[in-house]
Design a protein around this motif. Structure first.
Motif, short mmCIF file in Angstrom:
data_model
loop_
_atom_site.label_atom_id
_atom_site.label_comp_id
_atom_site.label_asym_id
_atom_site.label_seq_id
_atom_site.Cartn_x
_atom_site.Cartn_y
_atom_site.Cartn_z
N UNK A 1 41.20 51.34 35.37
CA UNK A 1 42.52 51.16 36.26
C UNK A 1 41.84 50.69 37.61
N UNK A 2 40.51 51.65 38.29
CA UNK A 2 40.46 52.06 38.95
C UNK A 2 39.93 49.87 40.28
N UNK A 3 39.86 49.37 39.02
CA UNK A 3 39.63 47.63 39.03
C UNK A 3 40.39 47.17 39.72
N UNK A 4 41.55 47.63 39.83
CA UNK A 4 42.53 47.08 40.63
C UNK A 4 41.91 47.13 42.03
N UNK A 5 41.27 48.35 42.39
CA UNK A 5 41.32 48.18 43.87
C UNK A 5 40.05 47.02 44.26
N UNK B 1 39.76 43.96 26.02
CA UNK B 1 40.59 42.52 27.24
C UNK B 1 41.93 43.58 27.77
N UNK B 2 42.03 44.95 27.18
CA UNK B 2 42.99 45.50 28.61
C UNK B 2 42.31 46.16 29.81
N UNK B 3 41.47 45.97 29.80
CA UNK B 3 40.87 45.42 31.37
C UNK B 3 40.66 44.43 32.09
N UNK B 4 41.38 43.30 31.80
CA UNK B 4 41.89 42.22 32.22
C UNK B 4 43.08 42.37 33.12
N UNK B 5 43.99 43.47 32.01
CA UNK B 5 44.97 43.68 33.32
C UNK B 5 45.06 44.02 34.47
N UNK B 6 43.96 44.10 34.54
CA UNK B 6 43.70 45.71 35.95
C UNK B 6 42.93 44.42 37.04
N UNK B 7 41.96 43.49 36.14
CA UNK B 7 41.24 42.52 36.56
C UNK B 7 42.35 41.31 37.32
N UNK B 8 43.49 41.22 36.58
CA UNK B 8 44.34 40.07 37.07
C UNK B 8 44.90 40.89 38.46
N UNK B 9 45.66 42.44 38.16
CA UNK B 9 46.15 42.34 39.41
C UNK B 9 45.10 43.00 40.33
N UNK B 10 43.51 43.31 40.70
CA UNK B 10 43.25 42.79 41.48
C UNK B 10 43.34 41.01 42.00
N UNK B 11 42.97 40.49 41.31
CA UNK B 11 43.39 39.43 41.57
C UNK B 11 44.44 38.94 42.49
#
Lengths: 272, 186, 788
Positions: free
Chosen positions: C6-10, C26-36
């Motif tokens: 989840x921290x990837x979003x930061x 794949x679900x890591x991209x949920x948080x990559x997208x949040x960061x973007x």
């Protein structure tokens, strides 16, 4: 009537195909036997079918801007046209709008294929065999037309494909709200992709699945303009009449009707 | 008063101070509940595929899994899953019935599997472990106590639970195994 | 992962390199997208235009096996342009430490090299110490022997031009990446790195990771929310299985496995494995090691473990040599191994040079394979081209329960140990691995108790009881989890954390890093608390349990300055209020303030190592070509990593670019998983990817007369396989030293077994690995290709 719709944002799709499998899981649909990739890049199977109601299409990479190659991956399912050709031509009135969604009544459907011919998106498909799920329910019946029912049959609040989408490439909600959101996103995307657009605002008097694209719809094989207008009433009526006329010679027996329709269709295609 | 699924799972997730741990719930007759799952028993699980650790809800009726989908309360995946996670159901209920249900044995030079009982298998395996260990055991080398079972090995474990990995680790070392490796190395 | 998913979003900048997270996590991209969505930028560096690349703001292509040239270039860019987080670098890294005057570097070789052994003596890589034995420092970073100056000189050779010549990545693309990534040198701008096997599966794999660490330390990105270096683990519990010590070189909790030469007895072991420091600023956490080892021995040998017998330390086997996967199979091939176990593993598909590994299995007297399915590895005796009647190996294939048919915990990449439940009974007579191990143990123990044999003590006297009664049939995973957590030996009271462990035999603990996962209060791993937690940075401290001690961001002490104020006040991980810490569970214990202790508590110096003597192949990173490469090394005259061992038995197994001109590389797709048994048996997934396939560029396809969908043959000295060809614009050749270098990319999920079968890519991969870990060089080798 519900005002809900789907929003497909191709700029956010990462191609995990969770939607394609989630749909099969929730609706108990079997896997298809495929070989290599039936469509471009990783696309498999080639298109929607009677047992594949959600489909992810991978387009070849676009290198026209070498600094920013584009790989478009597009989720596709029944667009649930507000003015649906399939509904207009169905001689058995098996297709109707339920809560705004285009639904095929499996009890009334006789698998004639009129809807298959009429849909420009090639969505509904008639199944050749029967599919029973693991708890013994007949999920896909033989000689019936099948497609996405927006999770109205195996009812759930948010359709399975949307629930499962990790990158928010799929959303579900009030159509007007989603259109507003889509416009906002497209304005942003235009900075990078000047031809970015929304598909489905007006096609067939508005689709219930609206799609954000980085480029013109034609690039993704989506019809626009005249090709995306509902069939004229007269033409739909004529198709219905032809099927109805044929049915008078088949004593109303579905199997006979189906054979007659198929025969007439193949004769018609020969004439052309 | 019936509780919704979401509330129930939250309830069951009461923190360390609470008396109730875990994610098993029994749900019946909730109004907003999908018909497909009406009356099903639910429990939570973690996806067995990649290392993200997504949560899923497994629904069971009459002792059989009938649905597996993303857990909406799981903070990492929030109900979402990829193609593999969504296919987990086909491991629980494999439509082509490839899951193993009986011990398979292949004798030296054999051309096919034979079915044997657990009892038989365990006895044969234990005998082989002991004989191989006894034959290859080195107690001392160059004056150092080494206690190695040199001809035994154990491979794998990345798909096992922590508790299982721990027992494999303990089991291998107390036998004297140094050839202990698993998928992290490859 | 130092941080968690989840921290990837930061993150302000995300670098995905050596990983294709969109596909494999794949679900890591949920948080990559949040960061973007929050304005963050995504950089993807990969030889292929992957699904991850398709989502990137900046994409750069590089030739497989040239990561160190690329990363060296970014390090150089940061140092030359002063794009570093100065305060962090001076305070929290060894940039200011003075290195021995005898340290030298020349033409790819660091001082202390023994070419005959392909080994370094690391003596000259140490610090200059003052009379108190504390490393000397120059906080102005001007001393020519300080790490900062040595690095500046070392990396000056990695110019953008050099990067382009080696990697094939155009200078402009490289500079775009370097500029954007180093923009996080500002204290409140943070970058994360997401990497996986594309980084580690090289003869320089460890140095690739070192380069990430160096960069993140220079930019001040470790310990912060949205930062760190994050290894994306490919299996649901490969983190936990590593924590449990399922590797030749470690026991549970990363304590070294005793080795006969280095550790002849307990005293020598403790001396060798417990680091020392004279620096009062260093917490030197590993000084606690004796507590962890003794407590593990107590958990394993119970009453038999006493102070007098060194807690049965000598009951543990002492390794004669390193036996990583490749060595294990080479020894098996030579007939040195007679029997063993496969726990849900399929090396005939997943192992390197898998033809050889399949042949090695024929040398065994017996094999026990435990799995959900028949796998390629359990049916090696009936694989194509062999006569089963000539293979003597007895094989037991035991049916195992799946993840929804048993109870227990798994640890994800972010170190979260999460509990899962049994939903249905396993099919037929299948059992959990827990019960299987237990039952085999009980049978073996009974045999030794009855008949005696070689050194039966560790087996018959083991502290091993995981059933509630003798007549119970099943093990209780809770009893195992409680032992892993640790308890007071006498009272059997569960430990609150590893802080309470002792080295006198009064405590038992299976794996100290899990201390606190199952305290008196109950099973913390089963928690489902929904609170996001302090800082609004998505730590979810009441969801499951994270090792160590529920810390969500490792090295979090480095996220604050010496006053205890967060470098990035918008996304605080911890904060010191003058007398106490707020936020995440602080690293190194709450009693020390920010001024009192250095943040990198697992290093004896307490600071991050830009210059490290902890690796075997050089204190700084240096580019070498893969063992098999189509071009010569432009950086120095060494061909491949001079500290990588080439086993005698594999000498003839390598080819050159004359016969095999194309780079072979292997990877995975979202629809399949690892060696494929868990996906090639599922019709929903085989619908999506039904065949073994390779990817080639349109230019290579044209040259070879191959069209999309053709069956092709890919071959080298180790093997020959068939695959369908996906001809795609996503693959493009590189221009290296005046020649077009082409690549054949292959998935490695297929093998001869399971419902959908195909040839195994690993028939082509080599038995050579990283100098430190011996992880095989799967990602860059040589092949040839032709239409089948």
């Amino acid at each position: 009537m519900s005002d809900n719709a789907f929003l497909v944002d191709t700029t956010k799709c990462q191609g995990c195909r969770g939607c394609q499998v989630a749909c099969k899981q929730w609706n108990g649909l079997p896997g298809e036997k495929t070989e290599f990739f039936a469509g471009p890049e990783n696309t498999n199977p080639a298109e929607l079918s009677a047992i594949t109601w959600n489909h992810v299409k991978f387009f070849p990479i676009d290198r026209s801007n070498p600094d920013r190659p584009i790989w478009t991956i597009m989720h596709k399912k029944c667009y649930h046209c507000n003015e649906a050709n399939c509904l207009a031509v169905c001689p058995e009135k098996a297709i109707s709008k339920v809560d705004g969604w285009t639904i095929i009544d499996q009890d009334k459907c006789i698998g004639c294929g009129a809807c298959v011919n009429a849909c420009v998106y090639k969505v509904p498909q008639v199944s050749g065999i029967e599919h029973v799920n693991d708890v013994g329910q007949k999920i896909v019946k033989r000689d019936k037309s099948h497609k996405c029912n927006a999770c109205l049959v195996n009812k759930r609040e948010v359709p399975a494909c949307v629930t499962t989408c990790p990158s928010e490439a799929l959303s579900f909600g009030n159509r007007a709200v989603l259109v507003k959101e889509a416009r906002k996103r497209v304005a942003e995307y235009k900075k990078d992709f000047p031809h970015a657009c929304i598909y489905g605002l007006d096609e067939f008097h508005g689709l219930r699945v609206i799609t954000i694209l980085r480029d013109a719809p034609e690039k993704y094989g989506l019809p626009t303009g005249k090709a995306a207008e509902p069939m004229e009433h007269a033409k739909a009526e004529a198709i219905r009449d032809t099927y109805a006329l044929l049915s008078t010679f088949t004593f109303g027996i579905p199997a006979l009707k189906r054979t007659a329709y198929r025969l007439s269709k193949s004769l018609a295609s020969k004439e052309v | 008063m019936p509780v919704t699924r979401k509330d129930f799972l939250k309830l069951s997730g009461m923190t360390a101070a609470g008396a109730f741990f875990g994610g098993t719930s029994f749900l019946t007759g909730c109004k907003s509940y999908p018909d497909k799952l009406r009356g099903a028993k639910e429990s939570t699980t973690i996806c067995p595929y990649c290392g993200v650790g997504c949560g899923l809800i497994v629904s069971v009726r009459d002792g059989k899994v009938i649905n597996i989908e993303g857990d909406p309360d799981h903070p990492i995946n929030r109900g979402t899953l990829c193609a593999k996670g969504n296919a987990l159901y086909q491991i629980a209920v494999n439509p082509i019935q490839r899951r193993l249900t009986k011990v398979q044995y292949r004798r030296p030079g054999g051309t096919a599997w034979e079915e044997i009982s657990w009892e038989q298998a365990l006895k044969m395996i234990a005998r082989k472990v002991k004989d191989t260990r006894d034959k290859s055991f080195v107690e001392k080398a160059d004056g150092v106590t080494v206690n190695r079972a040199e001809a035994l090995f154990s491979l794998g474990g990345a798909a096992l639970d922590n508790e299982e990995c721990y027992l494999v680790s303990k089991f291998a070392r107390i036998l004297g195994i140094n050839y202990l490796e698993h998928q992290a190395r490859i | 992962m130092t941080n968690h998913w989840i921290d990837i979003k930061n993150a302000d900048v995300i670098l995905i390199m050596g990983s294709n997270a969109a596909e494999n996590h794949p679900i890591s991209f949920k948080w990559v997208q949040k960061a973007r969505d929050n304005g963050g930028k995504l950089i993807v560096v990969d030889p292929r235009f992957t699904k991850s690349a398709s989502m990137a703001d900046v994409y750069a292509s590089l030739r497989p096996g040239t990561d160190l040239a690329f990363l060296g270039g970014i390090i150089n860019y940061a140092l030359q342009n002063d794009r570093i987080q100065k305060e962090y670098v001076v305070e929290y890294t060894n940039a200011s430490y003075l290195i021995s005057a005898d340290y030298k570097f020349n033409d790819g070789i660091f001082s202390g090299y023994d070419g005959g052994k392909r080994e370094y003596d690391k003596k000259t890589w140490g610090y200059q110490n003052d009379d108190k034995g504390i490393p000397k420092r120059d906080k102005t970073l001007q001393d020519p022997q300080c790490v900062y100056q040595l690095m500046k000189k070392h990396y000056a050779r990695y110019t953008p031009e050099k990067v382009e010549q080696i990697t094939g990545c155009q200078k402009e693309s490289f500079l775009k990446v370097a500029e954007l990534f180093t923009s996080t040198c500002k204290p409140d701008r943070v970058a994360t790195i997401m990497y996986a096997m594309g980084t580690t599966q090289h003869t320089v794999g460890t140095q690739n990771v070192r380069a990430y660490a160096i960069l993140q330390l220079l930019l001040g990105n470790i310990g912060l929310a949205g930062g760190g270096i994050n290894a994306l683990r490919g299996e649901s519990n490969v983190q936990g299985s590593t924590d449990a010590g399922l590797l030749w070189h470690i026991l549970t909790g990363y304590n070294p496995c005793p080795e006969a030469k280095k550790h002849p007895n307990y005293e020598a072991y403790i001396k060798a494995v417990v680091p020392k420091t004279n620096d009062p600023m260093s917490l030197n956490w590993w000084s606690n090691r004796p507590k962890y080892i003794v407590s593990m021995l107590k958990a394993w040998f119970g009453d038999a473990a006493t102070k007098e017998n060194d807690f049965c330390f000598d009951w543990l086997p002492k390794a004669a040599k390193g036996t990583p996967h490749i060595v294990l199979f080479e020894d098996m091939y030579k007939g040195m191994l007679k029997g063993g176990f496969f726990f849900g593993t399929n090396p005939v598909v997943g192992g390197p040079n898998s033809n050889k590994e399949a042949k090695a299995l024929e040398q065994l007297d017996w094999l026990v394979a435990i799995d959900l399915w028949e796998t390629d590895s359990s049916i090696f005796w009936k694989r194509k081209g062999v006569d089963p009647r000539s293979i003597k190996t007895e094989v037991f294939l035991l049916p195992a329960a799946s993840s929804v048919e048993k109870e227990g915990s798994v640890s994800n990449s972010g170190r979260w140990a999460q509990w899962r439940y049994k939903a249905q009974n396993a099919p037929g007579e299948a059992k959990s691995d827990l019960d299987i191990v237990n039952e085999i143990y009980e049978e073996v123990k009974a045999l030794y108790a009855r008949e005696g044999g070689k050194f039966p003590d560790p087996i018959v006297k083991a502290n091993w009881n995981y059933k509630h009664g003798e007549h119970e049939h099943e093990c209780d995973p809770h009893l195992v989890a409680k032992e892993i957590n640790g308890y007071e030996w006498k009272t059997k009271k569960q430990m609150a954390s590893f802080m309470d462990l002792k080295d006198d035999g009064s405590t038992a603990c299976g794996n100290w890093v899990y201390g606190g996962s199952y305290p008196q209060a109950g099973n913390m791993m089963a928690r489902r608390g929904q609170k996001e937690g302090p800082g609004g940075i998505g730590m979810y401290p009441e969801w499951s349990w994270s090792w160590p001690v529920n810390r969500r961001v490792a090295y979090n002490r480095a996220s604050v300055n010496r006053n205890g104020d967060p470098f990035d006040p918008k996304r605080p991980v911890i904060k010191w209020n003058g007398s106490a810490w707020k936020g995440d569970v602080v690293d190194g214990g709450a009693k020390f303030g920010p001024e009192a202790k250095n943040p990198f508590i697992m290093n004896a110096e307490g600071v991050g190592k830009l210059f490290s003597n902890g690796v075997v192949d050089g204190p700084l990173t240096e580019h070498f070509e893969p063992k098999e490469s189509p071009v010569r090394n432009l950086m120095n005259s060494q061909a491949f990593n001079p500290a990588t061992k080439v086993l005698e038995s594999v000498g003839g197994e390598f080819g050159d670019a004359g016969a095999y001109p194309y780079i072979g590389t292997s990877y995975r797709v979202v629809e399949h998983w690892q060696a494929g048994a868990m996906t090639r048996n599922l019709p929903w997934l085989t619908e999506l990817v039904p065949d073994m396939f390779c990817e080639i560029s349109p230019s290579l396809a044209k040259k070879k007369g191959i069209v999309n969908g053709d069956m092709v043959r890919i071959f080298n000295k180790r093997g020959s396989i068939q695959a369908r060809a996906l001809v795609t614009e996503r693959i493009q050749p590189w221009n290296i030293q005046g020649k077009e270098v082409e690549m054949v990319g292959m998935i490695w999920h297929f093998g001869a077994g399971c419902a959908e079968s195909g040839d195994s890519c690993n028939n082509l991969t080599p038995h050579i690995g990283d100098a430190n870990t011996m992880i095989p060089e799967y990602k860059a080798f040589l092949v040839n290709i032709e239409k089948a």
